[in-house]
Motif scaffolding. Structure first.
Motif, PDB file in Angstrom:
ATOM      1  N   TYR A 166       3.945  -2.310  -6.483  1.00 48.29           N
ATOM      2  CA  TYR A 166       3.074  -1.141  -6.379  1.00 48.29           C
ATOM      3  C   TYR A 166       2.305  -0.969  -7.685  1.00 48.29           C
ATOM      4  CZ  TYR A 166       5.429   0.190  -2.071  1.00 48.29           C
ATOM      5  OH  TYR A 166       5.913   0.207  -0.794  1.00 48.29           O
ATOM      6  N   ARG A 167       1.008  -0.772  -7.573  1.00 54.28           N
ATOM      7  CA  ARG A 167       0.161  -0.684  -8.765  1.00 54.28           C
ATOM      8  C   ARG A 167      -0.115   0.750  -9.188  1.00 54.28           C
ATOM      9  NH1 ARG A 167       2.008  -4.820  -9.757  1.00 54.28           N
ATOM     10  NH2 ARG A 167       1.155  -6.862  -9.189  1.00 54.28           N
ATOM     11  N   ARG A 168      -0.131   1.666  -8.244  1.00 57.68           N
ATOM     12  CA  ARG A 168      -0.353   3.068  -8.586  1.00 57.68           C
ATOM     13  C   ARG A 168       0.968   3.733  -8.952  1.00 57.68           C
ATOM     14  NH1 ARG A 168      -2.978   5.535  -3.507  1.00 57.68           N
ATOM     15  NH2 ARG A 168      -2.477   7.443  -4.653  1.00 57.68           N
ATOM     16  N   GLN A 169       0.882   4.762  -9.781  1.00 60.74           N
ATOM     17  CA  GLN A 169       2.096   5.470 -10.192  1.00 60.74           C
ATOM     18  C   GLN A 169       2.763   6.101  -8.978  1.00 60.74           C
ATOM     19  OE1 GLN A 169       1.520   8.445 -13.203  1.00 60.74           O
ATOM     20  NE2 GLN A 169       3.703   8.642 -13.619  1.00 60.74           N
ATOM     21  N   THR A 223       0.830  -1.202   0.000  1.00 59.11           N
ATOM     22  CA  THR A 223       0.000   0.000   0.000  1.00 59.11           C
ATOM     23  C   THR A 223       0.865   1.253   0.000  1.00 59.11           C
ATOM     24  OG1 THR A 223      -0.107  -0.029   2.410  1.00 59.11           O
ATOM     25  CG2 THR A 223      -1.882  -1.157   1.200  1.00 59.11           C
ATOM     26  N   MET A 224       0.343   2.297  -0.626  1.00 62.98           N
ATOM     27  CA  MET A 224       1.010   3.581  -0.618  1.00 62.98           C
ATOM     28  C   MET A 224       0.439   4.433   0.505  1.00 62.98           C
ATOM     29  SD  MET A 224       1.173   4.323  -4.719  1.00 62.98           S
ATOM     30  CE  MET A 224       1.825   5.970  -4.500  1.00 62.98           C
ATOM     31  N   LEU A 257      16.161   6.148 -16.609  1.00 63.65           N
ATOM     32  CA  LEU A 257      15.427   5.204 -15.773  1.00 63.65           C
ATOM     33  C   LEU A 257      14.335   5.940 -15.007  1.00 63.65           C
ATOM     34  CD1 LEU A 257      15.018   2.441 -14.434  1.00 63.65           C
ATOM     35  CD2 LEU A 257      16.770   3.093 -12.777  1.00 63.65           C
ATOM     36  N   ASP A 258      13.076   5.649 -15.350  1.00 69.53           N
ATOM     37  CA  ASP A 258      11.960   6.191 -14.579  1.00 69.53           C
ATOM     38  C   ASP A 258      11.801   5.315 -13.345  1.00 69.53           C
ATOM     39  OD1 ASP A 258       9.446   7.076 -13.579  1.00 69.53           O
ATOM     40  OD2 ASP A 258       8.975   7.852 -15.580  1.00 69.53           O
ATOM     41  N   LEU A 259      11.995   5.894 -12.186  1.00 66.63           N
ATOM     42  CA  LEU A 259      12.014   5.120 -10.948  1.00 66.63           C
ATOM     43  C   LEU A 259      10.676   4.468 -10.631  1.00 66.63           C
ATOM     44  CD1 LEU A 259      14.211   7.599  -8.906  1.00 66.63           C
ATOM     45  CD2 LEU A 259      14.864   5.295  -9.610  1.00 66.63           C
ATOM     46  N   ASP A 260       9.614   4.957 -11.228  1.00 68.92           N
ATOM     47  CA  ASP A 260       8.316   4.324 -11.022  1.00 68.92           C
ATOM     48  C   ASP A 260       8.350   2.854 -11.445  1.00 68.92           C
ATOM     49  OD1 ASP A 260       5.391   4.342 -10.495  1.00 68.92           O
ATOM     50  OD2 ASP A 260       5.278   4.050 -12.665  1.00 68.92           O
TER      51      ASP A 260
END
Length: 212
Positions: A142-145, A9-10, A131-134
């Protein structure tokens, strides 16, 4: 078993707001790069590092349909210093472009799709080893950006400070304010801190970006 299969979870914005502030790189370790001579010196210092924190800033557009002529600054950071390249001078702009086109050095940041597109349009180069750290957080489940605020909260349990006033300021100005300089430099520096923290915890198998 079900719990182990759940996505992590975020933290909610109200939870992040209660955290202690994340440290920032200060003005004494930030260089404004606006001339060829300064750009050459910055490039030589940056070339000694295998990974840079990376971000750009562009003057906001406020009219519907207006195209951005950004980026107006390119920020590259090491753990020791951050460099804010202003792109008014053609020579300085060329050196910034050459740095971004350089292979073998990871440029790590958040939400870089538009940054790469604008750089290609304005500087005439295709940024390499970006490199996009997302993507690393997605590897973690993690599913959300994931943006810089959430990443700092997850990894450091700290609150990353971002000034909305600075974000929407005029980045095309030749004389940037101290608030702008701190904002721009810290976005790149904090991205590098996130990269390093993920590397220490073994969250990805290679320093090389998954794609360019």
């Amino acid at each position: 078993m079900l719990a182990s299969m759940q996505s992590p979870t975020m933290p909610a914005p109200e939870e992040i707001a209660l955290l202690e502030p994340f440290e920032r790189i200060g003005l004494d370790r930030i260089e404004i790069v606006a001339s060829v001579t300064h750009a050459e010196a910055a490039a030589a210092a940056l070339a000694r590092e295998p990974v840079w924190g990376f971000d750009t800033e562009s003057r906001p557009t406020f009219v519907a349909g207006e195209a951005s002529d950004g980026p107006h600054t390119v920020q590259l950071a090491t753990l020791d210093r951050a460099y804010v390249f202003q792109l008014h001078d053609p020579g300085c702009r060329a050196i910034a472009g050459a740095l971004l086109a350089r292979t073998g050095i990871v440029k790590a940041g958040f939400g870089l799709h538009d940054d790469k597109r604008r750089i290609t349009h304005k500087l005439g180069v295709e940024p390499q080893d970006v490199l996009d750290l997302d993507t690393l957080f997605r590897q973690r489940g993690y599913r959300r950006q994931m943006g810089i605020k959430a990443a700092v909260a997850v990894l450091f349990e700290r609150r990353y400070l971002k000034s909305k006033r600075a974000a929407t300021s005029n980045w095309a100005n030749r004389q940037l304010t101290q608030q702008q300089v701190l904002y721009a430099a810290n976005d790149a520096w904090a991205a590098l801190r996130v990269y390093q923290a993920l590397a220490v915890t073994g969250s990805f198998s290679s320093a090389a970006p998954a794609g360019r």
